[in-house]
Design a protein around this motif. Sequence first.
Motif, PDB file in Angstrom:
ATOM      1  N   ASP A   1      12.707  24.948 -12.003  1.00 30.30           N
ATOM      2  CA  ASP A   1      11.513  25.675 -12.423  1.00 30.30           C
ATOM      3  C   ASP A   1      10.658  24.757 -13.300  1.00 30.30           C
ATOM      4  N   MET A   2       9.725  24.029 -12.669  1.00 26.96           N
ATOM      5  CA  MET A   2       8.914  23.079 -13.454  1.00 26.96           C
ATOM      6  C   MET A   2       7.986  23.801 -14.442  1.00 26.96           C
ATOM      7  N   GLN A   3       7.632  25.028 -14.126  1.00 29.89           N
ATOM      8  CA  GLN A   3       6.769  25.772 -15.047  1.00 29.89           C
ATOM      9  C   GLN A   3       7.427  25.866 -16.426  1.00 29.89           C
ATOM     10  N   ASN A   4       8.760  26.001 -16.437  1.00 33.86           N
ATOM     11  CA  ASN A   4       9.498  26.068 -17.700  1.00 33.86           C
ATOM     12  C   ASN A   4       9.294  24.781 -18.517  1.00 33.86           C
ATOM     13  N   VAL A   5       9.231  23.646 -17.829  1.00 37.63           N
ATOM     14  CA  VAL A   5       8.975  22.359 -18.522  1.00 37.63           C
ATOM     15  C   VAL A   5       7.527  22.322 -19.008  1.00 37.63           C
ATOM     16  N   TYR A   6       6.594  22.690 -18.112  1.00 38.10           N
ATOM     17  CA  TYR A   6       5.167  22.641 -18.455  1.00 38.10           C
ATOM     18  C   TYR A   6       4.826  23.589 -19.611  1.00 38.10           C
ATOM     19  N   ASP A   7       5.640  24.671 -19.792  1.00 32.35           N
ATOM     20  CA  ASP A   7       5.359  25.603 -20.891  1.00 32.35           C
ATOM     21  C   ASP A   7       5.469  24.909 -22.251  1.00 32.35           C
ATOM     22  N   TYR A   8       6.216  23.813 -22.313  1.00 34.64           N
ATOM     23  CA  TYR A   8       6.432  23.133 -23.605  1.00 34.64           C
ATOM     24  C   TYR A   8       5.881  21.709 -23.626  1.00 34.64           C
ATOM     25  N   ALA A   9       5.865  21.040 -22.488  1.00 34.33           N
ATOM     26  CA  ALA A   9       5.430  19.635 -22.446  1.00 34.33           C
ATOM     27  C   ALA A   9       3.978  19.519 -22.894  1.00 34.33           C
ATOM     28  N   GLY A  10       3.746  18.675 -23.878  1.00 35.14           N
ATOM     29  CA  GLY A  10       2.390  18.499 -24.403  1.00 35.14           C
ATOM     30  C   GLY A  10       2.082  19.444 -25.554  1.00 35.14           C
ATOM     31  N   TYR A  11       2.946  20.429 -25.769  1.00 35.91           N
ATOM     32  CA  TYR A  11       2.752  21.361 -26.904  1.00 35.91           C
ATOM     33  C   TYR A  11       3.735  21.004 -28.032  1.00 35.91           C
ATOM     34  N   THR A  12       5.005  21.414 -27.869  1.00 35.77           N
ATOM     35  CA  THR A  12       6.001  21.045 -28.888  1.00 35.77           C
ATOM     36  C   THR A  12       7.033  20.071 -28.324  1.00 35.77           C
ATOM     37  N   LEU A  13       6.970  19.858 -27.022  1.00 39.42           N
ATOM     38  CA  LEU A  13       7.801  18.833 -26.373  1.00 39.42           C
ATOM     39  C   LEU A  13       6.868  17.653 -26.090  1.00 39.42           C
ATOM     40  N   HIS A  14       6.972  16.628 -26.929  1.00 36.42           N
ATOM     41  CA  HIS A  14       5.974  15.560 -26.907  1.00 36.42           C
ATOM     42  C   HIS A  14       6.396  14.422 -25.984  1.00 36.42           C
ATOM     43  N   VAL A  15       5.433  13.551 -25.670  1.00 37.15           N
ATOM     44  CA  VAL A  15       5.739  12.376 -24.854  1.00 37.15           C
ATOM     45  C   VAL A  15       5.337  11.083 -25.549  1.00 37.15           C
TER      46      VAL A  15
ATOM     47  N   PRO B   1      23.345  18.094 -17.786  1.00 38.86           N
ATOM     48  CA  PRO B   1      21.942  18.321 -17.423  1.00 38.86           C
ATOM     49  C   PRO B   1      21.347  19.546 -18.141  1.00 38.86           C
ATOM     50  N   ILE B   2      20.035  19.512 -18.286  1.00 32.07           N
ATOM     51  CA  ILE B   2      19.308  20.628 -18.909  1.00 32.07           C
ATOM     52  C   ILE B   2      19.187  21.753 -17.892  1.00 32.07           C
ATOM     53  N   ALA B   3      19.474  23.000 -18.345  1.00 30.83           N
ATOM     54  CA  ALA B   3      19.258  24.166 -17.467  1.00 30.83           C
ATOM     55  C   ALA B   3      17.856  24.700 -17.691  1.00 30.83           C
ATOM     56  N   LYS B   4      17.506  24.919 -18.960  1.00 20.64           N
ATOM     57  CA  LYS B   4      16.128  25.358 -19.246  1.00 20.64           C
ATOM     58  C   LYS B   4      15.772  25.182 -20.717  1.00 20.64           C
ATOM     59  N   PHE B   5      14.471  25.170 -20.942  1.00 20.97           N
ATOM     60  CA  PHE B   5      13.951  25.112 -22.313  1.00 20.97           C
ATOM     61  C   PHE B   5      13.774  26.540 -22.807  1.00 20.97           C
ATOM     62  N   LEU B   6      14.080  26.757 -24.100  1.00 20.70           N
ATOM     63  CA  LEU B   6      14.006  28.086 -24.690  1.00 20.70           C
ATOM     64  C   LEU B   6      12.870  28.130 -25.704  1.00 20.70           C
TER      65      LEU B   6
ATOM     66  N   LEU C   1       8.951  25.560 -28.821  1.00 25.13           N
ATOM     67  CA  LEU C   1      10.350  25.349 -28.449  1.00 25.13           C
ATOM     68  C   LEU C   1      11.276  25.929 -29.530  1.00 25.13           C
ATOM     69  N   SER C   2      12.394  26.541 -29.087  1.00 25.31           N
ATOM     70  CA  SER C   2      13.414  26.940 -30.071  1.00 25.31           C
ATOM     71  C   SER C   2      14.757  26.301 -29.759  1.00 25.31           C
ATOM     72  N   GLY C   3      14.918  25.815 -28.524  1.00 25.23           N
ATOM     73  CA  GLY C   3      16.173  25.159 -28.177  1.00 25.23           C
ATOM     74  C   GLY C   3      16.194  24.759 -26.717  1.00 25.23           C
ATOM     75  N   VAL C   4      17.314  24.152 -26.336  1.00 31.91           N
ATOM     76  CA  VAL C   4      17.487  23.717 -24.945  1.00 31.91           C
ATOM     77  C   VAL C   4      18.854  24.213 -24.477  1.00 31.91           C
ATOM     78  N   GLU C   5      18.856  24.873 -23.323  1.00 27.94           N
ATOM     79  CA  GLU C   5      20.126  25.341 -22.758  1.00 27.94           C
ATOM     80  C   GLU C   5      20.581  24.347 -21.697  1.00 27.94           C
TER      81      GLU C   5
END
Length: 326
Positions: A138-152, A218-223, A229-233
């Motif tokens: 589910d890439m949308q789950n990544v996009y929900d955080y990437a660039g916001y609190t999940l930085h590059v 492996p990462i299952a999903k971002f929480l 972000l609050s955590g990574v499952e």
Amino acid sequence: MKLSSKNLHERLETVYDAIVVGGGMGGLSAAIYLARYGLKCLVIEKGKGRSLWMQDLRNYVGLDPHTPGRDILNHGTKTSLDWGADHLRGYVEEVTDEGETFAVKVKVGKQNSIYPVFRSKYVIAASGIIDNLPQLEDMQNVYDYAGYTLHVCMICDGYDMWDQKAVLIANTEGQIGAAFVLNWFTPYISVLTHGLCTVSDKTKQKLAEHGYPLYEAPIAKFLGENHQLSGVELTDGTIVEATTGLVGMGSVYHNQYLKGIEGLEWDGQNLVTNDMCKTSHDRIFALGDLKKGLNQVSIAVADGTLAATQIWRNIRRASPPRKWEE
Ligand code: FAD
Ligand code: FAD
Ligand code: FAD
């Protein structure tokens, strides 16, 4: 003029002074200067570039730190059009050196594509890079955080991670080394490999000495919610608590279209340039993230200024003087 499949044929006979590949931060700056020097230029932009995903430009003097890249792109595109640049939405597939001119082959339209060829005296490679992100079903789950609190980008956003619990997502042992730089901003670092690399005993020991836990599942999903972000499952059921993160998984360099040009000097995937952003090819300039140097908006914008000015100088010096004649 804004070009599209409907009107681009009007420009197929034009020899532009410069074609700018990539209408991001550097490319638009170059276009604004080129147009104001009275040079004919065409910006070709594919869409979905790196600066579009930049939700806040935090460190650019004079701009509100919540300025999104999208606003700058829209504003810069409009401004460059107003000064007289041409702009086309399309993907540059290939650049061929014809001696006096370049032939720039563009794919226009993702469906029912057409492939016009434009010509120019100079090419400005301003196509940048794009960060690799962890691939989840589910890439949308990544996009929900990437660039916001999940930085590059640590230089851009390290400050915003200050003393927070952070995950560093690294896909090579080398990238894990970023933990020992990130700790300038926060020491509360959990390292995640997403199952993409093996970690040597030496690195494991160094992480342990710093107190940084390592998770190799492996990462299952971002929480989290609302991009916070609050955590990574992980797939083994572990939940790693974190309010921020840094993705260090390398980048894709948008440089394919230049691979047929002989004599270009590369440093890895970056183009090497002189202090006016000229590459080792006299008529190809390179800006911003694609050239060797710091990956920052301020640098890309300044690079656009330098490249456009050098191209103007070259063309002006080769032109006859304008005399006051009745
Ligand atoms: P870009 O702005 O990426 O422009 C390149 C353009 O070329 C893109 O729009 C792309 O679509 C286009 N392109 C690529 N290939 C082709 C092709 N073949 N044909 C046509 N078009 C093509 N920097 C800061 O200074 N401060 C920050 O706070 C900051 N935060 C960031 C946050 C995030 C999430 C990200 C991803 C980046 C951030 N950056 C920040 C970095 C900044 O976005 C880049 O350094 C800057 O955009 C580089 O400018 P550029 O012109 O080289 O590349
Ligand atoms: P591209 O690499 O841009 O294009 C693939 C192919 O399509 C090209 O080779 C070309 O043949 C063709 N093509 C592309 N543009 C054109 C054109 N204009 N005309 C004709 N042909 C064309 N992506 C999202 O979708 N949503 C997000 O929320 C999101 N967030 C992100 C956050 C961050 C921090 C980062 C770094 C990236 C994010 N991305 C997001 C970007 C994502 O990772 C991909 O890079 C992006 O979606 C790629 O777009 P694309 O499929 O058009 O691929
Ligand atoms: P400045 O912005 O001049 O900053 C230097 C500062 O140092 C000054 O505020 C000065 O008061 C201070 N200072 C000097 N000595 C001392 C001292 N001993 N102790 C303490 N403080 C000191 N550039 C563009 O890109 N686009 C334009 O359209 C443009 N238009 C311009 C129009 C005008 C009328 C002028 C005058 C300039 C224009 N410029 C333009 C040029 C632009 O202003 C400069 O290139 C730019 O400001 C340079 O930045 P700087 O930080 O080097 O110097």
